[in-house]
Design a protein around this motif. Structure first.
Motif, PDB file in Angstrom:
ATOM      1  N   ASN A  45       0.384  -1.289  -0.035  1.00 48.47           N
ATOM      2  CA  ASN A  45      -0.152  -0.276   0.288  1.00 48.47           C
ATOM      3  C   ASN A  45       0.761   1.332  -0.572  1.00 48.47           C
ATOM      4  O   ASN A  45       0.140   3.372  -0.769  1.00 48.47           O
ATOM      5  N   PHE A  46       1.847   1.541   1.239  1.00 48.77           N
ATOM      6  CA  PHE A  46       2.809   2.667   0.733  1.00 48.77           C
ATOM      7  C   PHE A  46       3.497   2.789  -0.467  1.00 48.77           C
ATOM      8  O   PHE A  46       3.832   3.662  -1.154  1.00 48.77           O
ATOM      9  N   GLY A  47       3.896   1.547  -1.165  1.00 44.81           N
ATOM     10  CA  GLY A  47       4.546   2.023  -2.429  1.00 44.81           C
ATOM     11  C   GLY A  47       3.378   2.323  -3.806  1.00 44.81           C
ATOM     12  O   GLY A  47       3.419   2.894  -4.686  1.00 44.81           O
ATOM     13  N   TYR A  52       1.224   6.686  -6.456  1.00 43.59           N
ATOM     14  CA  TYR A  52       0.578   8.191  -7.501  1.00 43.59           C
ATOM     15  C   TYR A  52       0.691   9.351  -6.277  1.00 43.59           C
ATOM     16  O   TYR A  52       0.767  10.729  -7.619  1.00 43.59           O
ATOM     17  N   VAL A  53       1.728   9.451  -5.276  1.00 44.77           N
ATOM     18  CA  VAL A  53       2.512  10.904  -5.258  1.00 44.77           C
ATOM     19  C   VAL A  53       3.695  11.272  -6.253  1.00 44.77           C
ATOM     20  O   VAL A  53       3.885  12.138  -6.668  1.00 44.77           O
ATOM     21  N   SER A  54       4.327  10.357  -6.875  1.00 46.70           N
ATOM     22  CA  SER A  54       4.856  10.282  -7.395  1.00 46.70           C
ATOM     23  C   SER A  54       4.975  11.179  -9.229  1.00 46.70           C
ATOM     24  O   SER A  54       4.932  11.954  -9.879  1.00 46.70           O
ATOM     25  N   ASN A  55       3.642  10.944  -9.667  1.00 49.46           N
ATOM     26  CA  ASN A  55       3.073  10.344 -11.037  1.00 49.46           C
ATOM     27  C   ASN A  55       2.552  12.340 -10.585  1.00 49.46           C
ATOM     28  O   ASN A  55       2.211  13.249 -11.460  1.00 49.46           O
ATOM     29  N   TYR A  56       1.532  12.433  -9.445  1.00 51.22           N
ATOM     30  CA  TYR A  56       1.296  13.716  -9.232  1.00 51.22           C
ATOM     31  C   TYR A  56       2.445  14.673  -9.587  1.00 51.22           C
ATOM     32  O   TYR A  56       2.175  15.661 -10.159  1.00 51.22           O
ATOM     33  N   ALA A  57       3.474  13.982  -8.903  1.00 54.45           N
ATOM     34  CA  ALA A  57       4.661  15.498  -9.420  1.00 54.45           C
ATOM     35  C   ALA A  57       4.690  15.666 -10.641  1.00 54.45           C
ATOM     36  O   ALA A  57       4.932  16.549 -10.997  1.00 54.45           O
ATOM     37  N   PHE A  58       5.107  14.783 -11.424  1.00 51.26           N
ATOM     38  CA  PHE A  58       5.853  14.812 -12.137  1.00 51.26           C
ATOM     39  C   PHE A  58       4.423  15.093 -13.398  1.00 51.26           C
ATOM     40  O   PHE A  58       4.793  15.211 -14.824  1.00 51.26           O
ATOM     41  N   SER A  59       3.176  15.074 -12.746  1.00 51.68           N
ATOM     42  CA  SER A  59       2.244  15.506 -14.007  1.00 51.68           C
ATOM     43  C   SER A  59       2.926  17.507 -13.870  1.00 51.68           C
ATOM     44  O   SER A  59       2.154  17.530 -15.184  1.00 51.68           O
ATOM     45  N   HIS A  60       3.391  18.552 -13.502  1.00 50.68           N
ATOM     46  CA  HIS A  60       3.130  19.234 -13.691  1.00 50.68           C
ATOM     47  C   HIS A  60       4.964  19.435 -14.313  1.00 50.68           C
ATOM     48  O   HIS A  60       5.334  21.173 -14.197  1.00 50.68           O
ATOM     49  N   LEU A  61       5.029  18.237 -14.968  1.00 54.14           N
ATOM     50  CA  LEU A  61       6.330  18.741 -16.232  1.00 54.14           C
ATOM     51  C   LEU A  61       5.704  19.439 -17.491  1.00 54.14           C
ATOM     52  O   LEU A  61       4.431  19.987 -17.892  1.00 54.14           O
ATOM     53  N   LEU A  62       6.662  19.728 -18.411  1.00 55.23           N
ATOM     54  CA  LEU A  62       6.474  19.737 -19.663  1.00 55.23           C
ATOM     55  C   LEU A  62       5.249  19.023 -20.634  1.00 55.23           C
ATOM     56  O   LEU A  62       6.121  17.628 -20.011  1.00 55.23           O
ATOM     57  N   LEU A  63       4.486  19.514 -20.475  1.00 53.16           N
ATOM     58  CA  LEU A  63       3.559  18.664 -21.993  1.00 53.16           C
ATOM     59  C   LEU A  63       4.259  17.839 -22.323  1.00 53.16           C
ATOM     60  O   LEU A  63       3.599  16.253 -22.510  1.00 53.16           O
ATOM     61  N   ARG A  64       5.131  17.580 -23.369  1.00 52.82           N
ATOM     62  CA  ARG A  64       6.192  16.042 -24.262  1.00 52.82           C
ATOM     63  C   ARG A  64       6.683  15.040 -23.068  1.00 52.82           C
ATOM     64  O   ARG A  64       7.277  15.017 -23.459  1.00 52.82           O
ATOM     65  N   LEU A  65       7.655  16.298 -21.380  1.00 56.18           N
ATOM     66  CA  LEU A  65       8.229  15.784 -20.866  1.00 56.18           C
ATOM     67  C   LEU A  65       7.623  14.801 -20.198  1.00 56.18           C
ATOM     68  O   LEU A  65       8.357  13.511 -19.485  1.00 56.18           O
ATOM     69  N   TRP A  67       4.505  12.559 -19.559  1.00 56.67           N
ATOM     70  CA  TRP A  67       4.882  11.077 -19.684  1.00 56.67           C
ATOM     71  C   TRP A  67       6.118  10.333 -19.466  1.00 56.67           C
ATOM     72  O   TRP A  67       5.961   8.837 -19.071  1.00 56.67           O
ATOM     73  N   ARG A  68       6.751  10.790 -20.116  1.00 48.18           N
ATOM     74  CA  ARG A  68       7.960  10.391 -20.585  1.00 48.18           C
ATOM     75  C   ARG A  68       9.136   9.556 -18.848  1.00 48.18           C
ATOM     76  O   ARG A  68       9.647   8.695 -19.225  1.00 48.18           O
ATOM     77  N   VAL A  69       8.700  10.199 -18.457  1.00 43.24           N
ATOM     78  CA  VAL A  69       9.403  10.988 -16.715  1.00 43.24           C
ATOM     79  C   VAL A  69       9.267   9.852 -15.726  1.00 43.24           C
ATOM     80  O   VAL A  69       8.939   9.237 -15.982  1.00 43.24           O
ATOM     81  N   MET A  70       7.675   9.496 -16.498  1.00 40.26           N
ATOM     82  CA  MET A  70       6.587   8.492 -15.536  1.00 40.26           C
ATOM     83  C   MET A  70       7.310   7.225 -15.948  1.00 40.26           C
ATOM     84  O   MET A  70       7.233   6.520 -15.065  1.00 40.26           O
ATOM     85  N   LEU A  71       7.482   6.885 -16.904  1.00 39.89           N
ATOM     86  CA  LEU A  71       7.410   5.100 -17.882  1.00 39.89           C
ATOM     87  C   LEU A  71       8.916   5.097 -17.273  1.00 39.89           C
ATOM     88  O   LEU A  71       9.042   4.499 -17.143  1.00 39.89           O
ATOM     89  N   GLY A  72       9.926   5.558 -17.714  1.00 32.46           N
ATOM     90  CA  GLY A  72      11.546   5.690 -17.177  1.00 32.46           C
ATOM     91  C   GLY A  72      11.520   5.481 -16.177  1.00 32.46           C
ATOM     92  O   GLY A  72      12.480   4.912 -15.512  1.00 32.46           O
ATOM     93  N   ILE A  73      11.294   6.566 -15.149  1.00 33.61           N
ATOM     94  CA  ILE A  73      12.035   6.391 -13.525  1.00 33.61           C
ATOM     95  C   ILE A  73      11.389   5.013 -13.231  1.00 33.61           C
ATOM     96  O   ILE A  73      12.227   4.848 -12.634  1.00 33.61           O
TER      97      ILE A  73
END
Length: 89
Positions: A45-47, A52-65, A67-73
């Motif tokens: 559950n912690f994972g 969710y928290v990391s994807n929320y943080a990454f969602s504020h990156l540039l539009l083209r970047l 989903w790539r960061v979310m997938l690559g991390i």
């Protein structure tokens, strides 16, 4: 064939998630049995929360970047484990 493989893998995960806590409860002392049985569930559950928290943080990156960061991390832990394993050789 892919769906059949996913089905078999899902059954394997389900069995592992059911059998491992039962085995842990049987082999551990009675005083630690409940803690050791619930310990993996807490970290699962912690994972999920961390994802969710990391994807929320990454969602504020540039539009083209974003989903790539979310997938690559997700590759980072695999790369670290692979490098640690090859250092043992």
């Amino acid at each position: 064939m892919l769906m059949f493989g996913r089905f078999v893998a899902g059954l394997a995960w389900a069995l592992a998630l059911m059998i491992a806590p039962v085995y842990t409860a049987e082999v551990s002392p009675a005083s630690a049995s409940g803690f050791l049985t619930s310990f993996p569930e807490v970290f699962i559950n912690f994972g999920i929360l961390l994802g969710y928290v990391s994807n929320y943080a990454f969602s504020h990156l540039l539009l083209r970047l974003d989903w790539r960061v979310m997938l690559g991390i997700g590759a980072v832990p695999s790369i670290v484990l692979a490098l640690m394993d090859t250092s043992q050789i």
